[in-house]
Design an enzyme around this catalytic site. Structure first.
Site, PDB file in Angstrom:
ATOM      1  N   LEU A 191      -6.828  -8.533   1.006  1.00 45.64           N
ATOM      2  CA  LEU A 191      -7.067  -9.673   1.903  1.00 45.64           C
ATOM      3  C   LEU A 191      -7.038  -9.218   3.353  1.00 45.64           C
ATOM      4  O   LEU A 191      -6.350  -8.258   3.708  1.00 45.64           O
ATOM      5  CB  LEU A 191      -6.037 -10.782   1.677  1.00 45.64           C
ATOM      6  CG  LEU A 191      -4.577 -10.560   2.047  1.00 45.64           C
ATOM      7  CD1 LEU A 191      -4.299 -10.751   3.525  1.00 45.64           C
ATOM      8  CD2 LEU A 191      -3.700 -11.510   1.253  1.00 45.64           C
ATOM      9  N   THR A 193       0.852  -1.186   0.000  1.00 47.17           N
ATOM     10  CA  THR A 193       0.000   0.000   0.000  1.00 47.17           C
ATOM     11  C   THR A 193       0.887   1.234   0.000  1.00 47.17           C
ATOM     12  O   THR A 193       1.765   1.365   0.837  1.00 47.17           O
ATOM     13  CB  THR A 193      -0.887   0.007   1.251  1.00 47.17           C
ATOM     14  OG1 THR A 193      -1.583  -1.224   1.284  1.00 47.17           O
ATOM     15  CG2 THR A 193      -1.861   1.148   1.221  1.00 47.17           C
ATOM     16  N   ARG A 238     -14.968  -7.602  23.123  1.00 44.60           N
ATOM     17  CA  ARG A 238     -15.367  -8.045  21.779  1.00 44.60           C
ATOM     18  C   ARG A 238     -16.823  -8.478  21.731  1.00 44.60           C
ATOM     19  O   ARG A 238     -17.277  -8.974  20.684  1.00 44.60           O
ATOM     20  CB  ARG A 238     -14.478  -9.223  21.341  1.00 44.60           C
ATOM     21  CG  ARG A 238     -13.021  -8.857  21.191  1.00 44.60           C
ATOM     22  CD  ARG A 238     -12.800  -7.987  19.981  1.00 44.60           C
ATOM     23  NE  ARG A 238     -11.420  -7.589  19.805  1.00 44.60           N
ATOM     24  CZ  ARG A 238     -10.986  -6.924  18.746  1.00 44.60           C
ATOM     25  NH1 ARG A 238     -11.818  -6.584  17.780  1.00 44.60           N
ATOM     26  NH2 ARG A 238      -9.741  -6.570  18.659  1.00 44.60           N
ATOM     27  N   LYS A 268      -2.254   2.960   9.847  1.00 46.93           N
ATOM     28  CA  LYS A 268      -1.185   3.410   8.944  1.00 46.93           C
ATOM     29  C   LYS A 268      -1.772   4.060   7.691  1.00 46.93           C
ATOM     30  O   LYS A 268      -1.334   5.134   7.270  1.00 46.93           O
ATOM     31  CB  LYS A 268      -0.341   2.190   8.570  1.00 46.93           C
ATOM     32  CG  LYS A 268       0.604   2.376   7.403  1.00 46.93           C
ATOM     33  CD  LYS A 268       1.516   1.177   7.261  1.00 46.93           C
ATOM     34  CE  LYS A 268       0.911  -0.008   6.559  1.00 46.93           C
ATOM     35  NZ  LYS A 268       0.739   0.121   5.110  1.00 46.93           N
ATOM     36  N   CYS A 322      -2.771  -2.219   8.962  1.00 48.61           N
ATOM     37  CA  CYS A 322      -3.178  -1.356   7.859  1.00 48.61           C
ATOM     38  C   CYS A 322      -4.018  -0.144   8.235  1.00 48.61           C
ATOM     39  O   CYS A 322      -3.743   0.965   7.772  1.00 48.61           O
ATOM     40  CB  CYS A 322      -3.940  -2.176   6.832  1.00 48.61           C
ATOM     41  SG  CYS A 322      -2.858  -3.296   5.950  1.00 48.61           S
TER      42      CYS A 322
HETATM   43  C1  UDX Z   1       2.177  -5.511   3.348  1.00 48.99           C
HETATM   44  C2  UDX Z   1       2.449  -4.318   2.476  1.00 48.99           C
HETATM   45  O1  UDX Z   1       3.743  -4.330   2.062  1.00 48.99           O
HETATM   46  C3  UDX Z   1       2.037  -3.064   3.170  1.00 48.99           C
HETATM   47  O2  UDX Z   1       2.298  -1.945   2.402  1.00 48.99           O
HETATM   48  C4  UDX Z   1       0.586  -3.199   3.372  1.00 48.99           C
HETATM   49  O3  UDX Z   1       0.025  -2.027   3.822  1.00 48.99           O
HETATM   50  C5  UDX Z   1       0.357  -4.310   4.336  1.00 48.99           C
HETATM   51  O4  UDX Z   1       0.856  -5.471   3.843  1.00 48.99           O
HETATM   52  P1  UDX Z   1       3.203  -7.034   5.050  1.00 48.99           P
HETATM   53  O5  UDX Z   1       3.261  -8.105   4.021  1.00 48.99           O
HETATM   54  O6  UDX Z   1       2.199  -7.145   6.139  1.00 48.99           O
HETATM   55  O7  UDX Z   1       3.009  -5.638   4.356  1.00 48.99           O
HETATM   56  O8  UDX Z   1       4.595  -6.700   5.625  1.00 48.99           O
HETATM   57  P2  UDX Z   1       5.659  -7.644   6.265  1.00 48.99           P
HETATM   58  O9  UDX Z   1       5.012  -8.875   6.776  1.00 48.99           O
HETATM   59  O10 UDX Z   1       6.457  -6.784   7.151  1.00 48.99           O
HETATM   60  O11 UDX Z   1       6.520  -8.105   4.997  1.00 48.99           O
HETATM   61  C6  UDX Z   1       7.396  -7.327   4.295  1.00 48.99           C
HETATM   62  C7  UDX Z   1       8.619  -8.186   3.959  1.00 48.99           C
HETATM   63  O12 UDX Z   1       9.462  -7.463   3.090  1.00 48.99           O
HETATM   64  C8  UDX Z   1       9.473  -8.593   5.154  1.00 48.99           C
HETATM   65  O13 UDX Z   1       9.585  -9.999   5.222  1.00 48.99           O
HETATM   66  C9  UDX Z   1      10.811  -7.923   4.892  1.00 48.99           C
HETATM   67  O14 UDX Z   1      11.928  -8.681   5.356  1.00 48.99           O
HETATM   68  C10 UDX Z   1      10.806  -7.779   3.396  1.00 48.99           C
HETATM   69  N1  UDX Z   1      11.698  -6.742   2.890  1.00 48.99           N
HETATM   70  C11 UDX Z   1      11.660  -5.504   3.410  1.00 48.99           C
HETATM   71  C12 UDX Z   1      12.581  -7.052   1.864  1.00 48.99           C
HETATM   72  O15 UDX Z   1      12.639  -8.187   1.396  1.00 48.99           O
HETATM   73  N2  UDX Z   1      13.390  -6.061   1.386  1.00 48.99           N
HETATM   74  C13 UDX Z   1      13.403  -4.806   1.903  1.00 48.99           C
HETATM   75  O16 UDX Z   1      14.157  -3.954   1.448  1.00 48.99           O
HETATM   76  C14 UDX Z   1      12.502  -4.515   2.946  1.00 48.99           C
HETATM   77  C1  UDX Z   2      -7.886  -4.949   6.739  1.00 43.63           C
HETATM   78  C2  UDX Z   2      -8.880  -4.923   5.566  1.00 43.63           C
HETATM   79  O1  UDX Z   2     -10.086  -5.592   5.959  1.00 43.63           O
HETATM   80  C3  UDX Z   2      -8.276  -5.582   4.347  1.00 43.63           C
HETATM   81  O2  UDX Z   2      -9.150  -5.464   3.243  1.00 43.63           O
HETATM   82  C4  UDX Z   2      -6.950  -4.916   4.020  1.00 43.63           C
HETATM   83  O3  UDX Z   2      -6.324  -5.554   2.936  1.00 43.63           O
HETATM   84  C5  UDX Z   2      -6.023  -4.937   5.224  1.00 43.63           C
HETATM   85  O4  UDX Z   2      -6.673  -4.343   6.349  1.00 43.63           O
HETATM   86  P1  UDX Z   2      -7.134  -6.755   8.521  1.00 43.63           P
HETATM   87  O5  UDX Z   2      -6.518  -5.598   9.231  1.00 43.63           O
HETATM   88  O6  UDX Z   2      -6.302  -7.958   8.272  1.00 43.63           O
HETATM   89  O7  UDX Z   2      -7.687  -6.302   7.095  1.00 43.63           O
HETATM   90  O8  UDX Z   2      -8.424  -7.253   9.348  1.00 43.63           O
HETATM   91  P2  UDX Z   2      -9.927  -6.753   9.496  1.00 43.63           P
HETATM   92  O9  UDX Z   2     -10.780  -7.949   9.482  1.00 43.63           O
HETATM   93  O10 UDX Z   2     -10.259  -5.678   8.572  1.00 43.63           O
HETATM   94  O11 UDX Z   2      -9.968  -6.206  10.998  1.00 43.63           O
HETATM   95  C6  UDX Z   2      -9.271  -5.036  11.392  1.00 43.63           C
HETATM   96  C7  UDX Z   2      -9.578  -4.723  12.838  1.00 43.63           C
HETATM   97  O12 UDX Z   2     -10.924  -4.265  12.984  1.00 43.63           O
HETATM   98  C8  UDX Z   2      -9.435  -5.912  13.800  1.00 43.63           C
HETATM   99  O13 UDX Z   2      -8.818  -5.477  14.985  1.00 43.63           O
HETATM  100  C9  UDX Z   2     -10.862  -6.320  14.040  1.00 43.63           C
HETATM  101  O14 UDX Z   2     -11.034  -6.989  15.245  1.00 43.63           O
HETATM  102  C10 UDX Z   2     -11.561  -4.981  14.029  1.00 43.63           C
HETATM  103  N1  UDX Z   2     -13.006  -5.034  13.731  1.00 43.63           N
HETATM  104  C11 UDX Z   2     -13.448  -5.524  12.526  1.00 43.63           C
HETATM  105  C12 UDX Z   2     -13.928  -4.540  14.652  1.00 43.63           C
HETATM  106  O15 UDX Z   2     -13.553  -4.078  15.733  1.00 43.63           O
HETATM  107  N2  UDX Z   2     -15.258  -4.566  14.332  1.00 43.63           N
HETATM  108  C13 UDX Z   2     -15.713  -5.044  13.154  1.00 43.63           C
HETATM  109  O16 UDX Z   2     -16.933  -5.014  12.931  1.00 43.63           O
HETATM  110  C14 UDX Z   2     -14.783  -5.542  12.222  1.00 43.63           C
END
Ligand code: UDX
Ligand code: UDX
Length: 455
Positions: free
Chosen positions: A159, A128, A429, A275, A272
């Site tokens: 997802l 993102t 919850r 952020k 997410c």
């Molecule tokens: C992802 C997206 O990248 C982020 O922008 C989005 O908002 C949420 O999901 P996520 O997959 O959750 O992030 O991040 P993370 O689990 O921290 O994985 C990023 C990976 O990139 C890490 O394993 C890290 O080691 C790797 N990385 C980071 C590289 O391989 N090269 C780099 O220079 C920096």
């Molecule tokens: C979110 C978005 O749903 C997904 O589409 C995006 O790609 C990444 O960010 P995620 O953060 O993995 O996904 O989980 P999500 O199911 O959205 O829940 C986020 C938070 O909201 C959790 O802490 C959850 O417990 C909370 N939540 C969700 C509530 O408090 N109430 C609700 O009704 C739904």
């Protein structure tokens, strides 16, 4: 055979590539990461992340057409399509600290792609990113290079954790943003063909790069806004004896509003929502749209208010002091079915309770290792106990911070008997059977509902 590379083997990159490999046996998928331990874990029986169904998914294609490696340069040379899914955390330093996205890993990756490419590439933004990042990336990729053509696409991932495999298999939509140029549209079509391996064509949506980048921020902002909206009403429900679940049901049956994402809670967490909203706020300020920025910022403010309000309610209910009292925090993950604790409301709840000198005991079925890291600076002030029964033993209160299914079926009679009386449950919850708990003898404090108090 077409080769897809993914740089970044995290929560997004790993599962997404495993799904592509599974659904497209004629594509070779390579996932690289700078973290060698992470790469080793992906190749083992203990994946670096917990997701229902993921182990089986990876196993089905591992070393057949799905490969994990630390050799980024080789991967780039061999790839036709490169997904970039490195992390883009909130900046912690300098201009925009606390709000803007830290793009240093993205830029470093772009330079690495440029340095190692000897043939044309499609570069897909999976992370993102702020709107118009693709523009900067294109400039870096093309600077001083006339031989290789890079086409940058935006393909945000929607997802949710805990349901990643299900969401990838059956997405509401796949969004691909590309330029209107001929090469842009060719790249869009090439990526659409990959997804068409299992996603119906009418769910593969195309847009401009900028719309696609903004849609990801907008989707997360809207989802989070719904939670903050219902949470704001939960505070009012507690004052007026209205029931937030009844209100959610009543408004959710309006087809224009819809019933999903209306569960009041201790607050939203995850890597997410916060952020991306802060990122959106920063962008709006950058473009001098201060009213728009203030509007979205309030979603985050309300979330922090809700987390603090939960603890303040605990303190006031427990006779205005929790000092020295054992409090079992049930669940540390930011939601059920994940070990991820990033921005989990439990972090703020535990810190607040520790500041009040409560004896905090944390229990969670999947997130204990992460919890220990998140609260490392609190040292001996926090006790970690994998068994929820032991965690609750001798406690004055249970605070439910994650809606794990197993918490619904615990033997609460046994738990009640082992606790100090009066025994309290604060259900952050609204996931337990409050009436049954009350009948056992608990004082039950849900979110946005009339408490069931024996006192
Ligand atoms: C992802 C997206 O990248 C982020 O922008 C989005 O908002 C949420 O999901 P996520 O997959 O959750 O992030 O991040 P993370 O689990 O921290 O994985 C990023 C990976 O990139 C890490 O394993 C890290 O080691 C790797 N990385 C980071 C590289 O391989 N090269 C780099 O220079 C920096
Ligand atoms: C979110 C978005 O749903 C997904 O589409 C995006 O790609 C990444 O960010 P995620 O953060 O993995 O996904 O989980 P999500 O199911 O959205 O829940 C986020 C938070 O909201 C959790 O802490 C959850 O417990 C909370 N939540 C969700 C509530 O408090 N109430 C609700 O009704 C739904």
């Amino acid at each position: 055979m077409k080769t897809i590379l993914c740089i970044g083997a995290g929560y997004v990159g790993g599962p997404t590539m495993a799904m592509i490999a599974r659904k497209c046996p004629n594509i070779r998928v390579i996932v690289v990461d700078i973290d060698a331990a992470r790469i080793a874990a992906w190749q083992s029986d203990r994946l670096p992340i917990y997701e229902p169904g993921l182990q089986e998914l990876v196993k089905a294609t591992l070393n057949k057409n799905l490969f994990f490696s630390t050799d980024v340069a080789k991967g780039i040379r061999e790839a036709d399509i490169i997904f970039v899914s490195v992390n883009t955390p909130t900046k912690t330093f300098g201009q925009g600290a606390g709000q803007a996205a830290d793009l240093q890993y993205w830029e470093k990756t772009a330079r690495e792609i440029k340095a190692n490419s000897t043939s044309d590439k499609i570069v897909v933004e999976k992370s993102t990113l702020p709107v118009r990042t693709a523009e900067a990336m294109e400039r870096i990729l093309h600077s001083g290079n006339k031989t290789v053509h890079f086409e940058v696409l935006s393909n945000p991932e929607f997802l949710a954790e805990g349901t990643a495999v299900k969401d990838l298999e059956n997405p509401d939509r796949v969004l691909i943003g590309g330029h209107a140029t001929e090469s842009g549209q060719r790249a869009v079509a090439a990526l659409a063909d990959v997804y068409a391996g299992w996603v119906p064509r009418d769910r593969i949506l195309t847009a401009s790069v900028w719309s696609s980048e903004l849609s990801k921020l907008a989707a997360n902002a809207f989802l989070a806004q719904r939670i903050s909206s219902i949470n704001s009403l939960s505070a009012l429900c507690e004052r007026t004896e209205a029931d937030v679940s009844e209100v959610a049901k009543a408004i959710g049956m309006d087809a224009r509003i819809g019933s999903k994402f209306l569960n009041a809670s201790v607050g939203f967490g995850g890597s997410c929502f916060k952020k991306d909203i802060l990122n959106l706020v920063y962008l709006c300020r950058h473009y001098n749209l201060s009213e728009v920025a203030d509007y979205w910022e309030q979603v985050v403010t309300m979330n922090e208010y809700q987390e603090d309000r939960f603890v303040r309610k605990m303190i006031s209910t427990m006779f205005n002091t929790v000092a020295g009292k054992r409090i079992a925090v049930f669940g540390f993950a930011f939601k059920a079915d994940t070990g991820d604790t990033r921005e989990s409301p439990a972090i703020r709840v535990c810190r607040f309770l520790a500041d009040e000198r409560a004896a905090v005991v944390v229990t969670d079925p999947k997130a204990m290792d992460n919890a220990k890291k998140d609260l490392a600076d609190l040292g001996g002030k926090i006790v970690y106990e994998a068994d929820p029964y032991k965690a609750a033993e001798g406690a004055h209160a249970i605070a439910v911070a994650t809606d794990w299914a197993e918490y619904k079926t615990l033997d609460y009679k046994r738990i009640y008997e082992s606790m100090v009386k009066p025994a309290f449950i604060f259900d952050g919850r609204n996931c337990l059977d409050h009436k049954a708990l009350f009948e056992i003898g608990f004082n039950v404090y849900p979110i946005g509902k009339v408490p069931l108090s024996q006192l």
